[in-house]
Design a protein around this motif. Structure first.
Motif, short mmCIF file in Angstrom:
data_model
loop_
_atom_site.label_atom_id
_atom_site.label_comp_id
_atom_site.label_asym_id
_atom_site.label_seq_id
_atom_site.Cartn_x
_atom_site.Cartn_y
_atom_site.Cartn_z
N LEU A 152 0.83 -1.21 0.00
CA LEU A 152 0.00 0.00 0.00
C LEU A 152 0.86 1.25 0.00
CD1 LEU A 152 -2.69 -1.00 2.66
CD2 LEU A 152 -3.02 -0.85 0.19
N GLY A 153 0.36 2.29 -0.60
CA GLY A 153 1.01 3.59 -0.58
C GLY A 153 -0.02 4.67 -0.41
N THR A 154 0.43 5.91 -0.30
CA THR A 154 -0.51 6.99 -0.03
C THR A 154 -1.48 7.22 -1.19
OG1 THR A 154 1.10 8.62 -0.83
CG2 THR A 154 1.05 8.17 1.55
N GLN A 155 -1.14 6.71 -2.38
CA GLN A 155 -2.04 6.85 -3.52
C GLN A 155 -2.97 5.65 -3.69
OE1 GLN A 155 -2.34 9.73 -5.15
NE2 GLN A 155 -0.70 10.54 -3.84
N SER A 156 -2.83 4.64 -2.84
CA SER A 156 -3.70 3.46 -2.93
C SER A 156 -5.15 3.85 -2.75
CB SER A 156 -3.31 2.43 -1.87
OG SER A 156 -1.99 1.94 -2.08
N ARG A 157 -6.01 3.15 -3.48
CA ARG A 157 -7.45 3.43 -3.39
C ARG A 157 -8.02 2.68 -2.19
NH1 ARG A 157 -9.10 1.18 -9.08
NH2 ARG A 157 -7.66 -0.38 -8.24
N ILE A 158 -8.54 3.43 -1.22
CA ILE A 158 -9.13 2.84 -0.02
C ILE A 158 -10.62 3.17 -0.02
CG2 ILE A 158 -8.99 2.59 2.47
CD1 ILE A 158 -6.35 1.98 1.00
N LEU A 159 -11.44 2.15 0.09
CA LEU A 159 -12.89 2.31 0.09
C LEU A 159 -13.45 1.88 1.43
CD1 LEU A 159 -15.42 2.98 -1.66
CD2 LEU A 159 -15.52 0.53 -2.22
N ILE A 160 -14.17 2.77 2.08
CA ILE A 160 -14.80 2.48 3.38
C ILE A 160 -16.30 2.35 3.16
CG2 ILE A 160 -15.20 3.28 5.73
CD1 ILE A 160 -12.64 4.97 5.45
N LEU A 161 -16.85 1.23 3.56
CA LEU A 161 -18.29 1.00 3.45
C LEU A 161 -18.92 1.30 4.81
CD1 LEU A 161 -18.24 -2.36 1.43
CD2 LEU A 161 -17.96 0.00 0.62
N GLY A 162 -19.63 2.42 4.89
CA GLY A 162 -20.26 2.84 6.13
C GLY A 162 -19.66 4.15 6.63
N GLY A 163 -20.51 5.14 6.83
CA GLY A 163 -20.06 6.44 7.31
C GLY A 163 -20.53 6.74 8.72
N GLY A 164 -20.61 5.69 9.54
CA GLY A 164 -20.98 5.88 10.94
C GLY A 164 -19.76 6.11 11.81
N THR A 165 -19.84 5.71 13.06
CA THR A 165 -18.78 5.96 14.04
C THR A 165 -17.43 5.46 13.57
OG1 THR A 165 -20.37 5.85 15.86
CG2 THR A 165 -18.05 5.54 16.41
N TRP A 166 -17.34 4.17 13.24
CA TRP A 166 -16.05 3.60 12.89
C TRP A 166 -15.63 4.00 11.48
CZ3 TRP A 166 -15.31 -2.01 15.13
CH2 TRP A 166 -15.39 -1.95 16.53
N GLY A 167 -16.59 4.17 10.57
CA GLY A 167 -16.24 4.59 9.22
C GLY A 167 -15.63 5.97 9.19
N CYS A 168 -16.24 6.92 9.91
CA CYS A 168 -15.70 8.29 9.94
C CYS A 168 -14.36 8.33 10.68
CB CYS A 168 -16.71 9.23 10.58
SG CYS A 168 -18.09 9.69 9.49
N SER A 169 -14.24 7.57 11.75
CA SER A 169 -12.97 7.53 12.47
C SER A 169 -11.86 6.98 11.59
CB SER A 169 -13.11 6.68 13.74
OG SER A 169 -11.89 6.64 14.47
N THR A 170 -12.16 5.92 10.83
CA THR A 170 -11.16 5.34 9.94
C THR A 170 -10.78 6.31 8.84
OG1 THR A 170 -12.05 3.13 10.41
CG2 THR A 170 -10.65 3.35 8.47
N ALA A 171 -11.77 6.98 8.27
CA ALA A 171 -11.49 7.97 7.23
C ALA A 171 -10.57 9.07 7.75
CB ALA A 171 -12.80 8.57 6.72
N LEU A 172 -10.83 9.53 8.97
CA LEU A 172 -10.01 10.58 9.56
C LEU A 172 -8.58 10.12 9.75
CD1 LEU A 172 -9.64 13.32 11.00
CD2 LEU A 172 -10.50 12.23 13.09
N HIS A 173 -8.40 8.91 10.28
CA HIS A 173 -7.04 8.42 10.53
C HIS A 173 -6.30 8.10 9.25
CE1 HIS A 173 -6.73 8.17 14.95
NE2 HIS A 173 -8.05 8.16 14.90
#
Length: 443
Positions: free
Chosen positions: A5-26
């Motif tokens: 993985l690198g900073t340009q890797s495509r990361i997809l998060i399914l779910g924008g609740g508590t853990w989804g938003c926290s993961t997106a932030l980190h």
């Protein structure tokens, strides 16, 4: 980055609740530039457990020194560091202290063993109604507290404004470049995108394929609708309601300690925006059992409702009559079934899927996931980068060998409502609440 993985890797998060938003932030804070979050609802989602006015936050670990206790202690420390120091979350934490109580010998023994014994000097014992009343301003607690025994910790615990913290994480992640696609059909995940035995992203209800190098499944109680969890998750709901307060009462009730009877229910200070007091009746949880084709085991399926069963309303009003009878007959202005995802031992399920090398599972909040929103995303990203500490990886592993039998009736060390699991299907005859949204006017 680990695992190719690198900073340009495509990361997809399914779910924008508590853990989804926290993961997106980190992810954004670690420099990932190509992060997308999909959710069927605008954030904060009306079905997210994190879309709530308040949640309890503790600051102690109350188990003995095994591996699970070490994981719990590290988790609590990381969460509290976030609540106290992270500018995204710090404004929403209120260190008001809390009261834990029980009404039967078994429950009292449990709370002493789990919450008081390891930090006894921090607590003051409460045995009479006057003891309880003395923890809050005059006129707040007016009940007789029949059979109650409690322990008061004046600081080092409290509550957080959940919705505002969730929205703050969302806004900061978006500011840092995360792409949020929300609403139906464009944000509603229809299925995982499977190719050659791996998950390559997801397909939304509008037919669009969202391809990714890593997909993170963080859809809470709805995750089993996309993936077979092999009986490891049990969607479980709790019940809450709001009652109206006057402006004067809202001021009087400000900065109160949390009061939590592990058999009866809990409350915190009123919502300062809407002048409403949130109540929860305490019980092991509701399930909605549905037979699954091809499976011998039924599955609990979340059903979104802004109502609660009539029996839950009775329990909330009984709770009020014991502690604040002057509020016991006020109308409900809001009510809700709040769905979480239990695991059998209440440890999180954060791991790569054993059959899909590009899929990270982030589920199993087990009713205590929200308080970790400042930090849980960091652990999920650690998992994605193969950096989890061994004891965390062991605790949070994919573990279907522990759930071969039906465990849906297990109360998981919870009390209330007869100390048994409740069934949404059994509430149909008793009926549901009639929520009255009319604002309170008191002379």
């Amino acid at each position: 980055m680990a695992g190719g993985l690198g900073t340009q890797s495509r990361i997809l998060i399914l779910g924008g609740g508590t853990w989804g938003c926290s993961t997106a932030l980190h992810l954004a804070r670690r420099g990932y530039k190509n992060v997308t979050v999909l959710d069927a609802h605008p954030i904060p989602s009306p079905i997210s457990a994190g879309n709530d006015v308040n949640k309890i936050v503790e600051q102690g670990c109350f188990t003995d020194g095994d591996d699970e206790a070490a994981v719990a202690q590290t988790l609590l420390h990381a969460a509290n560091e976030g609540w106290q120091k992270d500018p995204v979350f710090q404004p929403y934490y209120h260190d008001t202290g809390y009261i834990v109580a029980g009404s039967s010998p078994k429950a009292i023994e449990r709370l002493v063993d789990r919450e008081v014994r390891h930090q006894a000097s921090s607590f003051r014992k409460l045995t009479t109604a006057e003891d309880f009343k003395g923890t809050m301003p005059t006129g707040v607690l007016t009940g007789d507290f029949p059979g109650w025994e409690g322990y008061y910790k004046p600081s080092g615990a409290g509550w957080v404004h959940a919705r505002k913290a969730l929205v703050s994480a969302y806004n900061e992640a978006k500011r840092l470049g995360v792409n949020f696609i929300t609403g139906s059909p464009e944000g509603k995940v229809k299925s995982l995108l499977l190719e050659d035995g791996d998950v390559r992203g997801a397909i939304t209800a509008d037919g669009v394929e969202h391809r990714a190098d890593r997909t993170i499944l963080a859809m809470g109680a709805n995750a089993p609708q996309l993936l077979d969890f092999e009986n490891q998750l049990r969607p479980t709901a709790w019940t809450l309601a709001h009652i109206p307060m006057t402006e004067e009462e809202t001021r009087l009730y400000k900065n109160l300690p949390v009061l939590f009877n592990i058999e009866k229910g809990f409350f915190m200070e009123p919502d300062e925006d809407k002048h409403e007091l949130k109540l929860c009746d305490e019980h092991p949880g509701y399930c909605n059992w549905v037979d699954q084709p091809g499976s011998a085991l039924p599955q609990s399926v979340p059903v979104a409702k802004h109502e609660v069963p009539a029996s839950a309303e009775r329990r909330m009003r009984d709770f009020l009559r014991e502690i604040m009878p002057h509020l016991a007959d006020r109308p409900f202005t809001f009510a809700r079934m709040c769905w979480c995802a239990d695991t059998r031992n209440r440890a999180f399920l954060i791991t790569y899927h054993p059959k899909h090398p590009s899929l990270v599972v982030a589920s199993g909040d087990s009713g205590h996931g929200f308080m970790h929103i400042p930090s849980i995303g960091g652990f999920i990203v650690d998992c994605m980068e193969n950096k989890l500490q061994p004891n965390f990886a062991k605790s949070w592993r994919w573990r279907p060998e522990t759930t071969r039998d039906f465990w849906g009736r297990d109360v998981l060390d919870r009390f209330g409502a007869g100390n048994k699991m409740l069934d949404v299907n059994e509430t149909r005859e008793e009926g549901w609440t009639n929520v009255n949204a009319t604002p309170l006017t008191v002379a």
